[in-house]
Each structure stands twice: as C-alpha cells, then as structure tokens.
Write a protein that holds these residues in place. Structure first.
Motif, mmCIF file in Angstrom:
data_model
loop_
_atom_site.group_PDB
_atom_site.id
_atom_site.type_symbol
_atom_site.label_atom_id
_atom_site.label_comp_id
_atom_site.label_asym_id
_atom_site.label_seq_id
_atom_site.Cartn_x
_atom_site.Cartn_y
_atom_site.Cartn_z
ATOM 1 N N THR A 66 0.834 -1.205 0.000
ATOM 2 C CA THR A 66 0.000 0.000 0.000
ATOM 3 C C THR A 66 0.868 1.253 0.000
ATOM 4 O O THR A 66 0.632 2.195 -0.765
ATOM 5 N N THR A 67 1.885 1.247 0.848
ATOM 6 C CA THR A 67 2.811 2.378 0.893
ATOM 7 C C THR A 67 3.561 2.517 -0.424
ATOM 8 O O THR A 67 3.736 3.634 -0.933
ATOM 9 N N ALA A 68 3.989 1.396 -0.992
ATOM 10 C CA ALA A 68 4.710 1.433 -2.269
ATOM 11 C C ALA A 68 3.838 2.014 -3.372
ATOM 12 O O ALA A 68 4.299 2.813 -4.201
ATOM 13 N N LEU A 69 2.572 1.637 -3.394
ATOM 14 C CA LEU A 69 1.653 2.115 -4.430
ATOM 15 C C LEU A 69 1.484 3.632 -4.351
ATOM 16 O O LEU A 69 1.384 4.304 -5.383
ATOM 17 N N LEU A 70 1.460 4.173 -3.147
ATOM 18 C CA LEU A 70 1.159 5.588 -2.942
ATOM 19 C C LEU A 70 2.406 6.464 -2.862
ATOM 20 O O LEU A 70 2.302 7.651 -2.570
ATOM 21 N N SER A 71 3.565 5.892 -3.127
ATOM 22 C CA SER A 71 4.820 6.620 -2.952
ATOM 23 C C SER A 71 5.569 6.809 -4.269
ATOM 24 O O SER A 71 5.383 6.050 -5.223
ATOM 25 N N LYS A 72 6.418 7.824 -4.278
ATOM 26 C CA LYS A 72 7.353 8.049 -5.379
ATOM 27 C C LYS A 72 8.728 7.606 -4.922
ATOM 28 O O LYS A 72 9.150 7.925 -3.805
ATOM 29 N N PRO A 73 9.464 6.855 -5.752
ATOM 30 C CA PRO A 73 10.718 6.252 -5.292
ATOM 31 C C PRO A 73 11.869 7.234 -5.148
ATOM 32 O O PRO A 73 12.041 8.150 -5.956
ATOM 33 N N LEU A 74 12.650 7.030 -4.090
ATOM 34 C CA LEU A 74 13.899 7.745 -3.894
ATOM 35 C C LEU A 74 15.002 6.902 -4.506
ATOM 36 O O LEU A 74 15.219 5.757 -4.100
ATOM 37 N N THR A 75 15.666 7.421 -5.507
ATOM 38 C CA THR A 75 16.699 6.662 -6.199
ATOM 39 C C THR A 75 18.075 7.274 -5.935
ATOM 40 O O THR A 75 18.189 8.487 -5.718
ATOM 41 N N PRO A 76 19.146 6.448 -5.985
ATOM 42 C CA PRO A 76 19.125 4.990 -6.159
ATOM 43 C C PRO A 76 18.775 4.289 -4.850
ATOM 44 O O PRO A 76 18.791 4.902 -3.792
ATOM 45 N N GLY A 77 18.488 3.009 -4.930
ATOM 46 C CA GLY A 77 18.165 2.222 -3.748
ATOM 47 C C GLY A 77 17.289 1.050 -4.103
ATOM 48 O O GLY A 77 16.505 1.108 -5.063
ATOM 49 N N ILE A 78 17.394 -0.020 -3.338
ATOM 50 C CA ILE A 78 16.614 -1.228 -3.605
ATOM 51 C C ILE A 78 15.121 -0.953 -3.475
ATOM 52 O O ILE A 78 14.302 -1.468 -4.232
ATOM 53 N N GLY A 79 14.747 -0.104 -2.497
ATOM 54 C CA GLY A 79 13.339 0.197 -2.302
ATOM 55 C C GLY A 79 12.673 0.767 -3.532
ATOM 56 O O GLY A 79 11.479 0.544 -3.770
ATOM 57 N N SER A 80 13.431 1.493 -4.348
ATOM 58 C CA SER A 80 12.851 2.111 -5.536
ATOM 59 C C SER A 80 12.357 1.062 -6.533
ATOM 60 O O SER A 80 11.377 1.288 -7.247
ATOM 61 N N TYR A 81 13.024 -0.093 -6.577
ATOM 62 C CA TYR A 81 12.586 -1.160 -7.490
ATOM 63 C C TYR A 81 11.218 -1.688 -7.071
ATOM 64 O O TYR A 81 10.342 -1.910 -7.917
ATOM 65 N N PHE A 82 11.014 -1.895 -5.769
ATOM 66 C CA PHE A 82 9.730 -2.383 -5.275
ATOM 67 C C PHE A 82 8.621 -1.360 -5.513
ATOM 68 O O PHE A 82 7.499 -1.728 -5.870
ATOM 69 N N ILE A 83 8.932 -0.096 -5.326
ATOM 70 C CA ILE A 83 7.924 0.953 -5.515
ATOM 71 C C ILE A 83 7.524 1.060 -6.979
ATOM 72 O O ILE A 83 6.338 1.158 -7.306
ATOM 73 N N ARG A 84 8.500 1.033 -7.874
ATOM 74 C CA ARG A 84 8.194 1.171 -9.306
ATOM 75 C C ARG A 84 7.383 -0.001 -9.835
ATOM 76 O O ARG A 84 6.588 0.167 -10.772
#
Length: 260
Positions: free
Chosen positions: A164-182
């Motif tokens: 849910t958080t990933a869907l509603l967020s814009k990714p901070l790049t670079p970082g592994i979390g950005s792959y999950f968010i995108r």
C-alpha cells in the motif's frame, strides 16, 4: 544488500524470482538469487510468500501454548522473536531510520540525509521499542482469544501494508526500495489485496478481514507521513510500513474479536 548475486543479469523465471524474493526477505535456507529487476516484478506476490512464514510462526505459538504450557504473553513474545529472526530483522533498521528522519527538524533533503545515516538516534530507538512492545501486546491479545490463525493473517497483512505504501509513494533513487515501488501498480496491487482479503476472511472471518483493513490503513498513513517529510520513499519507509502494518493488523483484529 550484502549479496551482489541479486543484481546478476539473467532470463526472467517466475519460480526463480519468487524463491529469490523469499531468499531476500527471510533466512530460510533457499539460497536462490536472481536479478533485483526480475525479483521485484513479482512484488505483488510478497504477501502470499509470507503466508508460509506466518504458518511457521503460528506453529511456534501453538507449540508454546499447547506443549510447553506457556501463558499467552510469553507465547506472544516467542512468536514475535521468531518472526524477527526468520525474517533476518529485515525491516527493523527501516523503523529506526524513518523515525529518526521524521523526528529531525528541517527540509526534506535534511530529513532524507538523517534517514540514510547509519547512526541511530533516540527517536529511532524509542520508536522501535514502541512498535515491538505493542506488537507483542497485540499478539498476546489475539492469543488470549485463542485466535492463533491471526498470526498468519498479521504476517501476510504486513506485506499488504508495505505494498500500500509502495503504491502511494514516489521512489527515492538509487536504492533497492525504488525497485519495489516502481513495480507496484494499481492492477497488481488490487489483485494481491483482493486475494489476500479472501484468504484472511477464510482464515478468520470478519476478524481476519479486519486485519487486512488495518494493514491497508497503516500503509496509507505511512505513505502520507513519508510524503510530508521526505516527498520520496525508500526501503526504510517500506520497512516501517511492514512493521507498523503487522501491528495495526493485530490491533484491528483484537477489536473485531471483542465485538464478534
């Protein structure tokens, strides 16, 4: 991440990617590695993988109660410890890092610098203590109702909170979390959440469904807090969402169990 094998270039394999995702998020001796791009394509399946983790934790709770004859509070503490160990304490640093970033005064750039700093402040330590202790209390509450399947529900719902958080967020790049968010979009999110809601209802009726609703609400709140403080989100934000999502799932289930 410690193992660069996640970044190897290879052909996409759904089974290998799912096993890679489970390797990434647990200490289970699977040892299947795939590229981060291919692994995160199946991010929407993460809650289903953690049904298995939740089952193991529920077995741990059942053994503690029925065979070791421990009280519900001691069993709850053991279940929480088991969940933290089997997931390799994967998201606890996210809880501390995001809390530190939120607590510091300043603009988003300063808050992001603090969140990404390897040192931990008082806010991070205090927040981790609160989340951990309240989660144990939540587990104690549902075990007091003999609702051991709630352990499975809260663990898979924790990943629904993260999505849910990933869907509603814009990714901070670079970082592994950005792959999950995108890789989290409205279609795969709804598919995952609807199926998880059905499973939760089958496992726990209204209380199980309440657990998923609590996790979704948690994911929304964490996304809003992250957007207001950092504008963008990273793996620390997702980690916070996972841990708070488990807690809120337990809270909603405890309230539902009282009224049904």
């Amino acid at each position: 991440m410690e193992n660069d094998d996640y970044f190897e270039d290879e052909e996409f394999s759904p089974i290998r990617s799912l096993l890679g995702l489970l390797t990434f998020s647990t200490i289970l001796p699977i040892k299947v590695f795939t590229s981060i791009e291919y692994m995160t394509k199946l991010t929407w399946c993460w809650p289903f993988l953690h049904i298995f983790v939740g089952i193991l934790a529920a077995v741990c709770g059942y053994v503690s109660l029925e065979f070791l004859h421990l009280n519900s509070f001691f069993a709850a503490a053991i279940v929480y410890a088991f969940l933290m160990i089997i997931t390799g304490y994967n998201h606890l640093d996210g809880v501390m890092d995001m809390a530190d970033g939120v607590m510091v005064h300043g603009d988003p750039e300063k808050k992001i610098r603090v969140m990404k700093d390897s040192s931990v402040g008082a806010g991070g330590m205090a927040t981790l203590f609160l989340v951990a202790s309240l989660t144990v209390a939540g587990l104690y509450n549902i075990l007091d109702y003999n609702f051991i399947l709630g352990i499975v529900i809260c663990e898979m719902s924790a990943k629904t909170s993260l999505l849910t958080t990933a869907l509603l967020s814009k990714p901070l790049t670079p970082g592994i979390g950005s792959y999950f968010i995108r890789e989290t979009n409205i279609l795969n999110y709804l598919t995952s959440t609807i199926l998880i809601s059905i499973i939760a209802y089958l496992l726990g009726n209204v209380a199980g469904l309440a657990g998923v609703i609590g996790a979704i609400a948690s994911g929304i709140v964490i996304a809003v807090i992250a957007r207001r403080n950092f504008v963008l989100a990273n793996g620390d934000v997702l980690g916070m969402s996972n841990e708070v999502g488990r807690l809120m799932s337990l809270l909603f289930m405890a309230v539902a169990l009282f009224y049904i």
